[in-house]
Structure formats: C-alpha cells, structure tokens
Design a protein around this motif. Structure first.
Motif, mmCIF file in Angstrom:
data_model
loop_
_atom_site.group_PDB
_atom_site.id
_atom_site.type_symbol
_atom_site.label_atom_id
_atom_site.label_comp_id
_atom_site.label_asym_id
_atom_site.label_seq_id
_atom_site.Cartn_x
_atom_site.Cartn_y
_atom_site.Cartn_z
ATOM 1 N N PHE A 94 -17.295 -2.029 3.027
ATOM 2 C CA PHE A 94 -17.329 -2.147 4.706
ATOM 3 C C PHE A 94 -17.350 -1.070 5.355
ATOM 4 C CE2 PHE A 94 -13.172 -1.838 2.521
ATOM 5 C CZ PHE A 94 -12.827 -0.835 3.097
ATOM 6 N N GLU A 95 -17.876 -1.185 6.657
ATOM 7 C CA GLU A 95 -17.979 -0.105 7.512
ATOM 8 C C GLU A 95 -16.340 0.324 8.136
ATOM 9 O OE1 GLU A 95 -20.660 0.687 10.175
ATOM 10 O OE2 GLU A 95 -22.086 0.347 8.471
ATOM 11 N N LEU A 96 -16.213 1.674 8.375
ATOM 12 C CA LEU A 96 -15.072 1.810 8.887
ATOM 13 C C LEU A 96 -14.820 1.602 10.138
ATOM 14 C CD1 LEU A 96 -14.610 5.650 7.677
ATOM 15 C CD2 LEU A 96 -13.772 3.694 6.365
ATOM 16 N N THR A 97 -13.692 1.099 10.439
ATOM 17 C CA THR A 97 -13.409 0.940 12.042
ATOM 18 C C THR A 97 -13.436 2.206 12.871
ATOM 19 O OG1 THR A 97 -11.238 1.320 11.864
ATOM 20 C CG2 THR A 97 -11.931 -0.845 11.338
ATOM 21 N N GLN B 159 -10.501 4.346 12.166
ATOM 22 C CA GLN B 159 -10.416 4.996 10.901
ATOM 23 C C GLN B 159 -11.378 6.068 11.010
ATOM 24 O OE1 GLN B 159 -11.705 1.509 8.470
ATOM 25 N NE2 GLN B 159 -9.756 1.763 7.506
ATOM 26 N N ASP C 139 -0.698 0.904 11.260
ATOM 27 C CA ASP C 139 0.207 -0.350 10.981
ATOM 28 C C ASP C 139 -0.455 -0.901 9.591
ATOM 29 O OD1 ASP C 139 1.680 -2.757 11.348
ATOM 30 O OD2 ASP C 139 0.728 -3.164 13.358
ATOM 31 N N VAL C 140 0.329 -1.786 9.013
ATOM 32 C CA VAL C 140 -0.081 -2.238 7.742
ATOM 33 C C VAL C 140 -1.386 -2.976 7.574
ATOM 34 C CG1 VAL C 140 2.232 -2.770 6.312
ATOM 35 C CG2 VAL C 140 1.272 -4.245 8.420
ATOM 36 N N GLY C 141 -2.157 -2.630 6.852
ATOM 37 C CA GLY C 141 -3.618 -3.321 6.774
ATOM 38 C C GLY C 141 -4.525 -2.770 7.750
ATOM 39 N N SER C 142 -4.222 -1.725 8.333
ATOM 40 C CA SER C 142 -5.130 -1.007 9.135
ATOM 41 C C SER C 142 -6.297 -0.026 8.426
ATOM 42 C CB SER C 142 -4.247 -0.148 10.229
ATOM 43 O OG SER C 142 -3.636 1.053 9.638
ATOM 44 N N GLY C 143 -6.022 -0.015 7.117
ATOM 45 C CA GLY C 143 -6.944 0.732 6.251
ATOM 46 C C GLY C 143 -6.673 2.335 6.219
ATOM 47 N N LYS C 144 -5.613 2.836 5.988
ATOM 48 C CA LYS C 144 -5.086 4.109 5.659
ATOM 49 C C LYS C 144 -5.547 4.267 4.332
ATOM 50 C CE LYS C 144 -0.722 3.350 6.505
ATOM 51 N NZ LYS C 144 -0.796 1.894 6.748
ATOM 52 N N THR C 145 -5.310 3.670 3.373
ATOM 53 C CA THR C 145 -5.599 3.995 2.160
ATOM 54 C C THR C 145 -7.017 4.551 1.960
ATOM 55 O OG1 THR C 145 -4.049 2.306 1.481
ATOM 56 C CG2 THR C 145 -5.299 3.477 -0.372
ATOM 57 N N VAL C 146 -7.997 3.676 2.538
ATOM 58 C CA VAL C 146 -9.430 4.006 2.391
ATOM 59 C C VAL C 146 -9.587 5.670 2.877
ATOM 60 C CG1 VAL C 146 -11.659 3.343 3.126
ATOM 61 C CG2 VAL C 146 -10.163 1.830 2.355
ATOM 62 N N PRO D 231 -9.076 -3.847 11.010
ATOM 63 C CA PRO D 231 -10.426 -4.263 10.830
ATOM 64 C C PRO D 231 -10.803 -5.546 11.454
ATOM 65 C CG PRO D 231 -9.563 -3.272 8.577
ATOM 66 C CD PRO D 231 -8.398 -3.498 9.744
ATOM 67 N N ARG E 111 -9.664 -10.101 10.995
ATOM 68 C CA ARG E 111 -8.178 -10.520 10.519
ATOM 69 C C ARG E 111 -7.557 -11.495 11.406
ATOM 70 N NH1 ARG E 111 -6.324 -5.556 7.972
ATOM 71 N NH2 ARG E 111 -7.963 -5.499 6.420
ATOM 72 N N ARG F 143 -3.530 -10.513 4.230
ATOM 73 C CA ARG F 143 -4.648 -9.289 3.794
ATOM 74 C C ARG F 143 -6.000 -10.054 3.528
ATOM 75 N NH1 ARG F 143 -1.136 -5.174 3.498
ATOM 76 N NH2 ARG F 143 -2.218 -3.895 2.133
HETATM 77 P P1 ADP Z 1 -3.175 0.222 4.772
HETATM 78 O O1 ADP Z 1 -2.988 1.116 3.630
HETATM 79 O O2 ADP Z 1 -3.161 1.100 6.077
HETATM 80 O O3 ADP Z 1 -1.849 -0.742 4.730
HETATM 81 P P2 ADP Z 1 -5.404 -0.669 3.359
HETATM 82 O O4 ADP Z 1 -6.142 0.836 3.133
HETATM 83 O O5 ADP Z 1 -4.593 -1.057 1.888
HETATM 84 O O6 ADP Z 1 -4.377 -0.729 4.563
HETATM 85 O O7 ADP Z 1 -6.484 -1.862 3.619
HETATM 86 C C1 ADP Z 1 -5.995 -2.738 3.697
HETATM 87 C C2 ADP Z 1 -7.365 -3.888 3.296
HETATM 88 O O8 ADP Z 1 -8.213 -3.701 4.418
HETATM 89 C C3 ADP Z 1 -7.859 -3.434 1.912
HETATM 90 O O9 ADP Z 1 -7.985 -4.474 1.086
HETATM 91 C C4 ADP Z 1 -8.871 -2.478 2.359
HETATM 92 O O10 ADP Z 1 -10.336 -2.825 1.499
HETATM 93 C C5 ADP Z 1 -9.441 -3.496 3.776
HETATM 94 N N1 ADP Z 1 -10.096 -2.519 4.681
HETATM 95 C C6 ADP Z 1 -9.832 -1.146 4.885
HETATM 96 N N2 ADP Z 1 -10.653 -0.724 5.643
HETATM 97 C C7 ADP Z 1 -11.611 -1.813 5.951
HETATM 98 C C8 ADP Z 1 -12.461 -1.893 7.204
HETATM 99 N N3 ADP Z 1 -13.074 -0.600 7.910
HETATM 100 N N4 ADP Z 1 -13.188 -3.071 7.194
HETATM 101 C C9 ADP Z 1 -12.860 -4.028 6.424
HETATM 102 N N5 ADP Z 1 -11.824 -3.936 5.582
HETATM 103 C C10 ADP Z 1 -11.206 -2.846 5.376
#
Ligand code: ADP
Ligand code: MG
Length: 681
Positions: free
Chosen positions: A254-257, A260, A284-291, A435, A438, A570
């Motif tokens: 995916f593209e980064l938001t 991000q 927030d949860v699911g905002s894509g910090k891990t990436v 992202p 959602r 998610r």
């Molecule tokens: P967090 O750690 O902030 O809770 P994650 O990094 O686990 O969030 O991301 C949650 C989900 O969203 C994962 O499945 C991840 O692959 C997906 N994701 C992260 N960034 C994006 C993005 N820019 N576009 C679409 N999906 C994304």
C-alpha cells in the motif's frame, strides 16, 4: 545573604518544637513558609441561604427568635437549640457541648453564626458565633494542612508574622516582560493575597500567577533537559541511500498515508542528524505505526547499524517478529525474536549472533534489556506502547548502544496536556489519520441481560466467516469482585457453540507456548471465538475478527476500552464492539455513552483524563507525571501550553543564559540537576 533562606527559627514564636513540626511539613526556611499555601479557605462572607448548598459551610447574621433550649445527655454532652431569623428565613441553630452560650443569648439579640447548613432540616450546626452583627475581619480565612504540634491557627499567625517581616524582601522570579504580557500579579502581592485574601477576585488573580509560575518553572526544566540531552549526547548521524529505502517502501502492498509519510520524514530527519533522537510517536490503533517503525529500522540497517524493537508482551513480540520477518525476507534482513522463553542453547546462539552483528533486527520483551544482551552496533531503539515501560527501563535500553536513536511508540493517545508534562523533553510526532477505506467500528452498549441476543449475533457473524473476541476483566472467579471471569465465560461459550464453533481461551497465566498456540489457532481461524483477559489488548492483529464483546465494560478505563476495540476493524469487513455494562454511577454511564459516540482515541483520552485524573491515567508508578502545588493540568491546560511555548523560547534565547533578569529562573534550573542531563524522575 538571602533572607528567604533563613531558618524559620528567626521568627519570634517559633521555637525548636514548632520548627520540628514545620520541618515535617517541608518548611525549613522563611521562603518555604511564605510559599506554604492553604489548600482551601473558610468562607465567612454573609450569604443568602437560598444560594447555599446542602452541607456547605455558611455564615449568616440574624436575630434570635426563640428562647434557647438546653438539653444534657450522656456524661458531659449537651445540645443547645434556638431559632434564628435571618433575612427571610427562620432557621434552627444547634450547638453541641457549649452550654455556656445559653446565658449569653437572649431573644431579639443580633448574632452572627457560622456552621454547616443542613438544607433538609433547615438547620445550621454551629461552629462559630459572634454575639453581635457581622464584622468583616477577614471574609476568607485560609486553611492549611498541618502536622505535628502546630495548629492551623498558629500556622496562620506564623505566616502573618513572616509576611510582616519578610514579604518586602521576596524577590520577583518571573521576568518583567512576562509579567507585563500576561498581566500577572507580582510575587509579593500574590503571596500576600494567597494568605490574606481580600476577596475571591484577587485570590483568583493570585492563583493565576502561581499556576503560570509553576508551569513555567516545570517547562523550563523539560526544555533545558531536552536541549542538554540533544547537545551533550552526540548521537548517531545515520547515512543511507534514499534509493535503498525507497525500494523497501515501494515493496509495501500500500501507499503510506500522508500522515505516515510526514511522521516518517520527521523520524528520518532525526536519524540523519548528529543529535540523538528522543521522539514519541503517537498514533491511534491501526494508524500504521508498525510500518513506519519498520521503514525506520531499515534506514538504520542501510546505514550499517542494528535495530531493536521492545514490546510489553510476548504475544505482541511474536506478532511483530512475524510481520517484520515477512516484510524483510526479500531484503535479506535477519530478524530475531528474544523473549524469556528463548532459553539454553538457542538463547546462547542468538546472543552470539547478535553480538557478532549477524542479526539486524532484534524484537523482544523486557528480555532485551538484560545485561547479557549485547549488540554489535545498535543504532536505533524502538519501544512500542512505551507508557507500559518505566522510565528506568527506557533508559537502560537506550544505554545498550553507543548512543542509539530512540523512538517511543504509543497507541494510547496521550492527551496533549499529559504528553507535554510527562514527555515534555521529547519531540512528538502524531499519525492523525487512518489508512483510507477503514470502516468505523459500530459500538453498542448493552446490559448483561442481553447475553442471549449477543450470542445470537456472534453466531450469525461467525456463520459469515468472521471471528469474535470476548474480553473479561479477570481470569478466575473472585469472591471480592462480582465480575465475569474468563474461565467461566469460556465454559459457557463452549457449552453454547460446541461443536459448531470452537472457542479458545487466553489469559496471562498460560505458559508462553500455550499462549502462542492459542493465538495461532485464532489467527488461523481454527478457533472462531476467543475468550480472553486483557492480554490481547495491545497490538494483536487478526483482521478477520469483527466482533469485540467486552464483559463488565464499566471496569475499564476509556483508553483501555478503545485499545480493546482496536483489535477489530482491522480488515475490510464491518466490525462491531459490544460493551456489556450495568454501571451504577453517572460517570460510568457517561463513559459507556462516549464510547458509543466516538471512535477518536484523542477525544476519548482527553475525556478519560477529565474523568479519572492524571494519576490514574498511566498508573501511578510509571507515570512520571509531576504533582503540581497550585496548578491543575487538566483545567489549566491553556496556561500549560503557554508556559511550554515561553519556556522553549527562553531556553533557546541568549538573554536567558546571561541577563540578570533571568537569574532566579536560572538558579532554579541549576538547583535541579537538569543542566547535567539528569532526568526528573
Ligand atoms: P498500528 O501499529 O498503528 O496499530 P499497524 O502498523 O499494525 O498499526 O497497521 C494496521 C494495519 O494497517 C496493518 O495490517 C497494516 O499493514 C495496515 N496499514 C498500515 N499502513 C497502511 C496504509 N498506508 N494503507 C493501508 N494499510 C495500511
Ligand atoms: Mg502496532
């Protein structure tokens, strides 16, 4: 000689015994005494009873309207009652154990009485009486917390003496320009007002000054610490090829938001700079910090360093290790997992490879900060859900490398007020956008007696191929707490759904291997329903799960409920969160209602802070949230923000470090040790 530093003993009337009691109260010097503030005021203003609340203390002037009657009971106890006409009201006054007042009272006499107002019985329980009209000596009388042999009355007297003798010597510690800009009350006047207030208005004005002063002194420390940490800790200036990093980013599905991307640039900027990064990443949860974390780690690797990712639970460590493995496999990056269950030979080998630099990314729990863990060249440390780690653990981890960059991630949106107090010395990045695509999680609040309908709903969703979490506050039944426990609920669900669906059970007392197995079965959809305690709260990612049922939801804080809710929603399917709660209190009901109304973690966290107070927000021990004497972080947050901006400006200015105008502020800073880079904890 600084007059404020003189011992309290120089005042007359303060002998050794009094000085000892004062010292128990933290008062050693004249300065301490002058700045020992009341915690409330006795209000002796005359008031109309119509405005007075039940149980409030009140002072009224009136005419004695009935012959006082005196009754004795018990050994030495007595009760004196009379009627009092005050304004439009005819009320009763009772007075315990002061029989001698009977002689002093007669019908039609004017008296002023102070006491507690019982609205239902229309009665004042007398505390003080003046036989005559109200004479306004001091409408607001300060009440101090006292210890030892000192009484409030005596303390008042000592403070008044100190004011008489020394108030004019009290130096102004705020710069003139700031006093002018905010029209603050001067120090001498403010101190005097706090102890001898003329009225509420001036008291408010004085308080406003001290709130600002307290915040400014605190923020100066934070900002100075930040500056010192940056400048004294030559960090790692990472050097890497953008192209290499882009190749990795482009490989993501995916593209980064934009959020991000912005945050990533902030982090990479820090990493490239020669200063050491000390940054808090909120999202927030699911905002894509891990990436974002993964990309940052790859940047460190490209520049020839190792990275560490520390998380609070083993489940989360495994999940992160697995998703990082998948991401990095094509790039030939070695990812390893270190938890307390990695033992013996496997552990020794892993540690050797780590020390030899063969492992590029190490993911783990607290196990990462044990002494035996040595990196070859650690350049970046990331902790996830950092508020669960104490300040010391954060420091130990940071000291593992030469001077690695440090990123703290949290999915618990920290209200800004708290972030700039507890983490004021850090830089803060926020991913404030989810992202695209959602769906918002639909949240419902139901009573526990709706269980059957909830089970029906779970059944329907599972038939569609989805999965459900059911969260309980405790593992086992407890006599003390009337809450559903995971083991019972699990048994009940097995009974309801077996053999159609499988129900797993997860809680903190399982062996790590068992936990892993339970988690794997759920993520592979071998179990459709997972009953769990809050161990799944943090970070767990099973996109196919769309239902989150929370038992006894009123027992959780808003931020925690929001975290739990973040386990669903998610994937691409519509998700639901069902809060089962029968809250008794109004606050409890309000909290459930807010949960159903907003999905915004920041809104919830602000609300949580408001409802629970700062101490509870993080849990007392690890909070690092300072106690303020006068100021209140929640209600005075505007002043806090202002003070922070002012402090940042001052610290960066040349004048602050040299001009005499700032000498008091400088002295205060120097006395705390922050200039030597000591953390305030
Ligand atoms: P967090 O750690 O902030 O809770 P994650 O990094 O686990 O969030 O991301 C949650 C989900 O969203 C994962 O499945 C991840 O692959 C997906 N994701 C992260 N960034 C994006 C993005 N820019 N576009 C679409 N999906 C994304
Ligand atoms: Mg995460």
């Amino acid at each position: 000689m600084d007059k404020m530093k003189q011992p309290v003993g120089v005042l007359k009337g303060i002998g050794e015994e009094t000085a000892a009691s004062l010292s128990e109260m933290g008062i050693a010097t004249i300065g301490d005494l002058l700045e020992y503030f009341p915690y409330r005021y006795e209000d002796y203003r005359l008031r109309d009873l119509a405005e007075v609340q039940h149980d409030e203390r009140v002072t009224v002037e009136g005419k004695v309207h009935s012959e006082p009657s005196l009754a004795f009971y018990g050994k030495k106890k007595s009760r004196l009652t009379f009627r009092l006409l005050t304004g439009r009201y005819l009320v009763s006054v009772v007075c315990f154990n002061r029989p001698f007042y009977k002689k002093q009272l007669s019908i039609n006499q004017i008296v002023t009485v102070s006491g507690k107002w019982d609205k239902n019985r229309q009665t004042i329980t007398l505390q003080d009486i003046v036989f005559g009209p109200h004479v306004s000596k001091q409408d607001l009388e300060p009440v101090y917390a006292v210890r030892g042999t000192v009484t409030v009355k005596q303390l008042r007297k000592h403070i008044v003496n100190a004011l008489k003798e020394f108030n004019r010597d009290l130096p102004e510690n705020l710069p003139e320009q700031i006093i002018d800009t905010y029209k603050l009350m001067g120090k001498q006047e403010a101190v005097k007002t706090v102890h001898l207030p003329l009225d509420h208005q001036s008291l408010k004005h004085a308080r406003r000054r001290f709130v600002y002063e307290e915040f400014l002194l605190f923020q100066l420390k934070m900002q100075a610490l930040r500056k010192v940490q940056r400048e004294q800790s030559a960090g790692t200036g990472h050097v890497f090829a953008e192209a290499g990093l882009n190749a990795f980013t482009d490989s993501l599905p995916f593209e980064l938001t934009p959020a991000q991307d912005r945050v990533l640039q902030e982090i990479l900027g820090d990493m490239k700079s020669p200063y050491r990064m000390n940054r808090l990443l909120q999202g927030d949860v699911g905002s894509g910090k891990t990436v974002v974390a993964a990309i940052s780690m790859y940047a460190a690797i490209l520049s020839g360093y190792q990275s560490a990712l520390m998380v609070p639970t083993e489940i989360l460590a495994e999940q992160h290790a697995n998703s990082l493995l998948a991401l990095f496999e094509p790039f030939g990056v070695t990812v390893a997992l270190l938890t307390s269950s990695v033992k013996g030979k496997r552990r020794r080998e892993l540690l050797e490879r780590l020390a030899g630099g063969e492992i590029s990314i190490l993911v783990g729990t607290h196990a990462l900060i044990q002494e035996e863990v040595n990196f070859n060249k650690l350049g970046l440390v990331i902790t996830d859900e950092q508020h669960r780690f104490g300040v010391n653990q954060r420091r130990v981890l940071r000291e593992k490398g030469e001077s690695p960059d440090v990123l703290f991630m949290t999915a618990t949106p920290i209200p800004r007020t708290l972030a700039i107090t507890a983490f004021g010395e850090m830089d803060v990045s926020v991913i404030d956008q989810l992202p695209a695509g959602r769906k918002t999680i639909e949240t419902y609040w139901v009573k526990h007696n709706m269980l059957d309908r909830i089970l029906g709903f779970i059944d329907k969703e599972v038939q569609k191929g989805r999965q459900a979490y059911v969260i309980c506050p405790l593992i086992e039944e407890s006599d003390k707490l009337d809450v559903q426990n995971a083991i019972d609920v699990h048994a009940m669900l097995v009974h309801s759904f077996s053999p159609k669906w499988n129900t797993g059970l997860m809680h903190g007392r399982l062996h790590p291997n068992e936990k892993e197995a339970v988690m794997r079965e759920f993520s592979e959809n071998k179990t459709q329903i997972l009953v769990s305690t809050t161990v799944v709260e943090v970070g767990v990612n099973v996109p196919n799960a769309t239902i989150m049922v929370i038992y006894d939801a009123e027992r959780f804080g808003l931020s925690q409920l929001h975290q739990l809710r973040g386990r669903v929603g998610r994937g691409s399917e519509q998700s639901y969160c069902i809060l089962m709660a029968d809250p008794k209190s109004e606050t409890g009901k309000e909290r459930m209602k807010i949960m159903t109304e907003t999905n915004d973690g920041f809104v919830l966290s602000e609300k949580d802070l408001e409802l629970r107070g700062p101490g509870d927000f993080f849990g007392k021990k690890q909070s690092g949230v300072p106690e303020f004497k006068v100021a209140d972080m929640v209600h005075d947050y505007r002043a806090l923000e202002t003070a922070r901006a002012d402090a940042a400006k001052l610290i960066e200015s040349k004048a602050f470090w040299s001009d005499p105008e700032y000498s008091h502020l400088r002295d205060d800073l120097a006395s705390t040790g922050v200039l030597e880079g000591e953390k305030l904890d």
